[in-house]
Enzyme design. Structure first.
Site, PDB file in Angstrom:
ATOM      1  CE1 TYR A 163     -12.190   9.359   6.316  1.00  7.45           C
ATOM      2  CE2 TYR A 163     -12.752   7.404   7.596  1.00  7.45           C
ATOM      3  CZ  TYR A 163     -12.699   8.085   6.388  1.00  7.45           C
ATOM      4  OH  TYR A 163     -13.169   7.473   5.242  1.00  7.45           O
TER       5      TYR A 163
ATOM      6  CG  HIS B  35      -0.396  -0.003   2.521  1.00  3.79           C
ATOM      7  ND1 HIS B  35      -0.087  -1.161   3.196  1.00  3.79           N
ATOM      8  CD2 HIS B  35      -0.053   1.010   3.355  1.00  3.79           C
ATOM      9  CE1 HIS B  35       0.405  -0.872   4.387  1.00  3.79           C
ATOM     10  NE2 HIS B  35       0.445   0.448   4.511  1.00  3.79           N
TER      11      HIS B  35
ATOM     12  CG  HIS C 216       3.301  -3.339   9.867  1.00  8.84           C
ATOM     13  ND1 HIS C 216       4.154  -2.395  10.403  1.00  8.84           N
ATOM     14  CD2 HIS C 216       2.487  -2.661   9.026  1.00  8.84           C
ATOM     15  CE1 HIS C 216       3.857  -1.202   9.919  1.00  8.84           C
ATOM     16  NE2 HIS C 216       2.847  -1.333   9.075  1.00  8.84           N
TER      17      HIS C 216
ATOM     18  CG  ASP D 142       4.513   2.527   7.048  1.00  8.44           C
ATOM     19  OD1 ASP D 142       3.851   3.073   6.158  1.00  8.44           O
ATOM     20  OD2 ASP D 142       4.005   1.769   7.898  1.00  8.44           O
ATOM     21  CG  HIS D 143       4.400  -0.486   4.130  1.00 10.58           C
ATOM     22  ND1 HIS D 143       4.868  -1.595   4.811  1.00 10.58           N
ATOM     23  CD2 HIS D 143       3.452   0.062   4.930  1.00 10.58           C
ATOM     24  CE1 HIS D 143       4.217  -1.713   5.967  1.00 10.58           C
ATOM     25  NE2 HIS D 143       3.359  -0.715   6.063  1.00 10.58           N
TER      26      HIS D 143
ATOM     27  CG  HIS E  56      -3.754  -0.320   6.216  1.00 10.34           C
ATOM     28  ND1 HIS E  56      -3.907  -0.207   7.580  1.00 10.34           N
ATOM     29  CD2 HIS E  56      -2.612   0.367   5.918  1.00 10.34           C
ATOM     30  CE1 HIS E  56      -2.916   0.504   8.087  1.00 10.34           C
ATOM     31  NE2 HIS E  56      -2.110   0.870   7.099  1.00 10.34           N
TER      32      HIS E  56
ATOM     33  CG  HIS F 199       0.130   4.324   4.140  1.00 11.28           C
ATOM     34  ND1 HIS F 199      -0.618   3.710   5.124  1.00 11.28           N
ATOM     35  CD2 HIS F 199      -0.744   5.091   3.421  1.00 11.28           C
ATOM     36  CE1 HIS F 199      -1.895   4.077   4.990  1.00 11.28           C
ATOM     37  NE2 HIS F 199      -1.989   4.906   3.985  1.00 11.28           N
TER      38      HIS F 199
END
Length: 306
Positions: free
Chosen positions: A229, A116, A260, A120-121, A194, A118
Site C-alpha cells: 500500500y 476503531h 494501546h 484487536d479492539h 489509523h 479492528h
C-alpha cells in the site's frame, strides 16, 4: 462556596453514593495502578493483547478494565455505565471479570463504544453486548465494518487485520455527537488517522475533592499499512489522516488514554512514574504521529524517484 458548606455537600454526596461505586473505590485501592504496571511489565504489542491485567482506577469515574496490551475503559455513573472498546475476541471474560472485581455489575453497562474497527479492539464487542445487554454506538464510517465483521477494502491495513463477530449498531454518530447517561456525556470526534472509522472520545471526570479533568481517549494515530500500500496513491486518504491528526491535537485533554496503553505510557503514569495530567499530551501525541507519517510519505516519494 465556604469550606463548611462544601464539606456538607461532599458528605451528602458520599452518603448518597451507590454501594457499587464505594465498593469499586475500595477494590481499586487493592488493585492499585502499581499492581497493573507490575502485572504487565515487559508485555507489549500482540504479546499482551490477551494477557490478563488487574483493573485500575484512572481518575474520577473512569477505570481501566482491559488487558495488558489493549485498553478497555469503563466510565461509570448513577444512571448506568459506558464501556469503550472490548479487546480481541478472547478478551471478553477478562473485561467482564475486571468490571466485577471493581464491584460493578456488567448488566449496568448501557452503551458500548469503539475507537476503531479492528479485531484487536472490537473483537469481543459481540460477546460483551450479549453479556451486558448494552447498545452499541459508532460513527458512520465504522458502521459497515462493525455490522459485517469484515475489514474494509479501503483500510490501508486490509490484508493484515482479521474479521470478528458482527454486531448491530443501534446509534450511528456524526462528528461532535454525544452519548449521554444522566449527567454523564461522552463526545465523539472522528479522527481517521489509523483507520477509516477511527474515533476519539472525551468526557469530564471529577474526583472527591471536586477537581475535574477532561479525559481524552484518543484513538491510535499510527499510519500503518499493508506492504504493497502506498499512501501517495491515495490523496483522499492523506487528507483524512491529516484531518484526524489535527482533531486529535485539538481534543480537550487533561488526561490522555489510548487504545494501546503503551502508546501513552499509561501504566507508568498511573503508578506515578510519570505525570498523569498533561494538557499538552494530545498535541504531542498527534505531532509524533504526524512526524512518522511525513517520514513515510518522504520514503514513498524517494522510492518513486528511483
Amino acid at each position: 462556596m465556604s469550606r463548611i458548606v462544601k464539606n456538607m455537600v461532599l458528605a451528602a454526596l458520599i452518603a448518597a453514593t451507590p454501594p457499587s461505586i464505594a465498593q469499586a473505590r475500595d477494590s481499586a485501592a487493592k488493585a492499585a495502578p502499581t499492581t497493573l504496571a507490575t502485572a504487565c511489565k515487559g508485555l507489549d504489542g500482540r504479546e499482551g493483547w490477551s494477557h490478563p491485567a488487574p483493573p485500575a482506577h484512572i481518575y474520577g469515574n473512569t477505570w481501566y478494565v482491559g488487558t495488558c496490551g489493549i485498553a478497555s475503559i469503563l466510565v461509570t455513573s448513577d444512571d448506568g455505565h459506558v464501556l469503550i472498546d472490548s479487546g480481541p475476541a478472547d478478551a471478553a471474560p477478562l473485561v467482564l471479570a475486571n468490571i466485577r472485581k471493581l464491584g460493578f455489575d456488567p448488566a449496568d453497562v448501557r452503551w458500548i463504544l469503539t475507537s476503531h474497527e479492528h479485531h484487536d479492539h472490537a473483537g469481543s464487542i459481540a460477546e460483551l453486548q450479549k453479556a451486558t445487554g448494552a447498545q452499541i454506538a459508532a460513527v458512520a464510517s465504522a458502521r459497515q465494518v462493525l455490522e459485517s465483521g469484515k475489514p474494509s477494502a479501503d483500510d490501508p491495513q486490509s490484508g493484515l487485520i482479521e474479521g470478528f463477530p458482527p454486531v448491530h449498531v443501534a446509534r450511528v454518530l456524526v462528528d461532535g455527537d454525544s452519548v449521554t447517561l444522566g449527567r454523564l456525556a461522552l463526545t465523539v470526534r472522528e479522527t481517521p488517522a489509523h483507520s477509516p472509522g477511527s474515533a476519539s472520545w472525551t468526557w469530564q471526570a471529577c474526583d472527591e475533592a471536586f477537581t475535574c479533568r477532561m479525559i481524552a481517549y484518543a484513538d491510535s494515530a499510527t499510519t500503518i499499512s499493508a506492504d504493497d500500500y502506498r499512501f501517495s496513491d491515495h490523496p483522499d486518504r492523506i487528507a483524512r489522516i491529516r484531518t484526524g491528526l489535527s482533531r486529535i491535537a485539538q481534543l480537550p485533554c487533561d488526561i490522555l488514554v489510548t487504545p494501546h496503553p503503551s502508546a501513552s505510557n499509561l501504566f507508568d503514569r498511573l503508578s506515578g512514574k510519570a505525570p498523569l495530567v498533561n494538557a499538552q499530551a494530545c498535541a504531542a501525541y498527534s505531532q509524533a504521529a504526524g512526524s512518522y507519517f511525513a517520514k513515510r510519505l518522504a520514503e514513498e516519494a524517494g522510492e518513486a524517484a528511483q
